[in-house]
Design a protein around this motif. Structure first.
Motif, PDB file in Angstrom:
ATOM      1  N   VAL A 137       0.847  -1.187   0.000  1.00  0.00           N
ATOM      2  CA  VAL A 137       0.000   0.000   0.000  1.00  0.00           C
ATOM      3  C   VAL A 137       0.886   1.242   0.000  1.00  0.00           C
ATOM      4  CG1 VAL A 137      -1.912   1.187   1.123  1.00  0.00           C
ATOM      5  CG2 VAL A 137      -1.683  -1.297   1.366  1.00  0.00           C
ATOM      6  N   GLU A 138       0.719   2.076  -1.016  1.00  0.00           N
ATOM      7  CA  GLU A 138       1.518   3.297  -1.108  1.00  0.00           C
ATOM      8  C   GLU A 138       1.037   4.331  -0.099  1.00  0.00           C
ATOM      9  OE1 GLU A 138       1.334   4.610  -5.130  1.00  0.00           O
ATOM     10  OE2 GLU A 138       2.217   2.761  -5.956  1.00  0.00           O
ATOM     11  N   ALA A 139       1.889   5.332   0.155  1.00  0.00           N
ATOM     12  CA  ALA A 139       1.618   6.330   1.203  1.00  0.00           C
ATOM     13  C   ALA A 139       0.301   7.057   0.967  1.00  0.00           C
ATOM     14  CB  ALA A 139       2.771   7.324   1.279  1.00  0.00           C
ATOM     15  N   GLY A 140      -0.030   7.363  -0.261  1.00  0.00           N
ATOM     16  CA  GLY A 140      -1.249   8.109  -0.542  1.00  0.00           C
ATOM     17  C   GLY A 140      -2.498   7.257  -0.627  1.00  0.00           C
ATOM     18  N   ASN A 141      -2.338   5.959  -0.478  1.00  0.00           N
ATOM     19  CA  ASN A 141      -3.480   5.046  -0.630  1.00  0.00           C
ATOM     20  C   ASN A 141      -3.929   4.421   0.692  1.00  0.00           C
ATOM     21  OD1 ASN A 141      -3.385   5.558  -3.355  1.00  0.00           O
ATOM     22  ND2 ASN A 141      -2.193   3.713  -3.840  1.00  0.00           N
ATOM     23  N   PRO A 143      -4.970   5.612   5.119  1.00  0.00           N
ATOM     24  CA  PRO A 143      -5.234   6.736   6.019  1.00  0.00           C
ATOM     25  C   PRO A 143      -3.937   7.326   6.574  1.00  0.00           C
ATOM     26  CG  PRO A 143      -6.663   4.886   6.542  1.00  0.00           C
ATOM     27  CD  PRO A 143      -5.645   4.375   5.571  1.00  0.00           C
ATOM     28  N   SER A 144      -3.990   8.600   6.910  1.00  0.00           N
ATOM     29  CA  SER A 144      -2.801   9.244   7.477  1.00  0.00           C
ATOM     30  C   SER A 144      -2.481   8.715   8.867  1.00  0.00           C
ATOM     31  CB  SER A 144      -3.002  10.764   7.544  1.00  0.00           C
ATOM     32  OG  SER A 144      -4.137  11.077   8.343  1.00  0.00           O
ATOM     33  N   GLN A 145      -3.519   8.310   9.614  1.00  0.00           N
ATOM     34  CA  GLN A 145      -3.257   7.724  10.926  1.00  0.00           C
ATOM     35  C   GLN A 145      -2.779   6.295  10.766  1.00  0.00           C
ATOM     36  OE1 GLN A 145      -6.877   6.706  13.243  1.00  0.00           O
ATOM     37  NE2 GLN A 145      -8.013   7.657  11.567  1.00  0.00           N
ATOM     38  N   PRO A 146      -1.931   5.831  11.686  1.00  0.00           N
ATOM     39  CA  PRO A 146      -1.383   4.477  11.555  1.00  0.00           C
ATOM     40  C   PRO A 146      -2.467   3.411  11.638  1.00  0.00           C
ATOM     41  CG  PRO A 146      -0.131   5.784  13.154  1.00  0.00           C
ATOM     42  CD  PRO A 146      -1.364   6.563  12.841  1.00  0.00           C
ATOM     43  N   LEU A 147      -2.294   2.362  10.858  1.00  0.00           N
ATOM     44  CA  LEU A 147      -3.175   1.200  10.961  1.00  0.00           C
ATOM     45  C   LEU A 147      -2.703   0.333  12.135  1.00  0.00           C
ATOM     46  CD1 LEU A 147      -3.429   0.259   7.175  1.00  0.00           C
ATOM     47  CD2 LEU A 147      -5.166   1.412   8.557  1.00  0.00           C
ATOM     48  N   GLY A 182       3.932  -3.579   8.159  1.00  0.00           N
ATOM     49  CA  GLY A 182       5.388  -3.552   8.070  1.00  0.00           C
ATOM     50  C   GLY A 182       5.933  -2.128   8.127  1.00  0.00           C
ATOM     51  N   SER A 183       7.245  -2.018   8.059  1.00  0.00           N
ATOM     52  CA  SER A 183       7.900  -0.710   8.075  1.00  0.00           C
ATOM     53  C   SER A 183       7.897  -0.110   6.671  1.00  0.00           C
ATOM     54  CB  SER A 183       9.341  -0.847   8.564  1.00  0.00           C
ATOM     55  OG  SER A 183       9.375  -1.382   9.877  1.00  0.00           O
ATOM     56  N   ASP A 193      -0.534  -6.692   6.202  1.00  0.00           N
ATOM     57  CA  ASP A 193      -1.075  -8.051   6.238  1.00  0.00           C
ATOM     58  C   ASP A 193      -2.530  -7.983   6.688  1.00  0.00           C
ATOM     59  OD1 ASP A 193       1.352  -9.135   5.500  1.00  0.00           O
ATOM     60  OD2 ASP A 193       1.992  -9.493   7.563  1.00  0.00           O
ATOM     61  N   VAL A 194      -3.412  -8.564   5.892  1.00  0.00           N
ATOM     62  CA  VAL A 194      -4.827  -8.572   6.242  1.00  0.00           C
ATOM     63  C   VAL A 194      -5.333 -10.003   6.350  1.00  0.00           C
ATOM     64  CG1 VAL A 194      -5.283  -6.321   5.200  1.00  0.00           C
ATOM     65  CG2 VAL A 194      -5.530  -8.391   3.808  1.00  0.00           C
ATOM     66  N   ILE A 195      -6.299 -10.198   7.235  1.00  0.00           N
ATOM     67  CA  ILE A 195      -6.930 -11.510   7.393  1.00  0.00           C
ATOM     68  C   ILE A 195      -8.255 -11.496   6.647  1.00  0.00           C
ATOM     69  CG2 ILE A 195      -7.862 -13.165   9.047  1.00  0.00           C
ATOM     70  CD1 ILE A 195      -6.025 -12.010  11.149  1.00  0.00           C
TER      71      ILE A 195
END
Length: 219
Positions: A137-141, A143-147, A182-183, A193-195
């Motif tokens: 997932v790219e930076a613009g794709n 949310p700005s808040q961390p997942l 990830g970093s 990673d999604v379930i």
């Protein structure tokens, strides 16, 4: 004195010996007062014990309704009860409610079950019928808040993103739970990673080979 008079006096004397005098009113008052004092003492001891036990209780998580195996917990699934800690009883405290929401039990649990860490699927490990898929997932794709782990997200493939509420025939957007993040690499892209469940494994694998946009969903 005749024999009859002597016999009558002897009978009265025996009666006085066998029938003791009733206690005086003063003695009865002291006896009643002592009884009240003893009863009050017992009541104070019981109140003290209840207060001590109440101070020792800890809010613990229990199920407010039945939850099936691998079914992620929601806010409505959880309730709290006061529990006296015991070294032989393992439980999850109500203060850790946020960390439990989104996780799932190893087996089906019934309403009223005391939750323990051993009854939950370990962090990052999907249950039966689920699969973990890594998405770039790219930076613009995103949310700005961390997942964060267990966050509920909508994943939609690019270049034509669609909402997850769209009909299946309209696109391959799907809802998933975050297992880990990830970093960022040099350009800000991260692997999320999604379930996903068995119904969405195909779209998730297809999305993993391209670009996606991720948005946060309500719990």
């Amino acid at each position: 004195m005749t024999v009859t008079d002597f016999t009558e006096r002897l009978r009265k004397a025996r009666r006085r010996v066998s029938d003791p005098r009733p206690p005086s009113k003063s003695s009865s008052r002291w006896l009643n007062l002592a009884t009240v004092v003893v009863a009050l003492g017992f009541a104070l001891v019981i109140v003290h014990l209840v207060a001590v036990l109440r101070d020792r209780t800890v809010p613990a998580l229990v199920l407010a309704r039945d939850v099936g195996a691998t079914q992620p917990f929601t806010e409505a699934d959880l309730a709290a009860v006061d529990l006296v800690p015991d070294h032989d009883v393992r439980f999850i405290r109500a203060a850790d409610r946020a960390a439990v929401i989104g996780r799932a039990p190893v087996v089906g649990l019934q309403k009223g079950t005391l939750l323990a860490a051993a009854s939950l699927i370990p962090e990052g490990v999907p249950g039966t019928g689920f699969q973990v898929v890594g998405l770039r997932v790219e930076a613009g794709n995103r949310p700005s808040q961390p997942l964060w782990p267990h966050a509920r997200v909508c994943v939609s493939p690019l270049p034509q993103p669609l909402p997850c509420d769209s009909l299946p025939s309209a696109g391959n957007a799907f809802v998933a739970r975050v297992a880990g993040v990830g970093s960022p690499d040099s350009d800000g892209t991260v692997v999320v990673d999604v379930i996903v469940d068995s119904e969405h494994i195909g779209p998730a694998l297809a999305a993993a080979s391209g670009s996606v946009i991720i948005s946060l969903r309500g719990a």
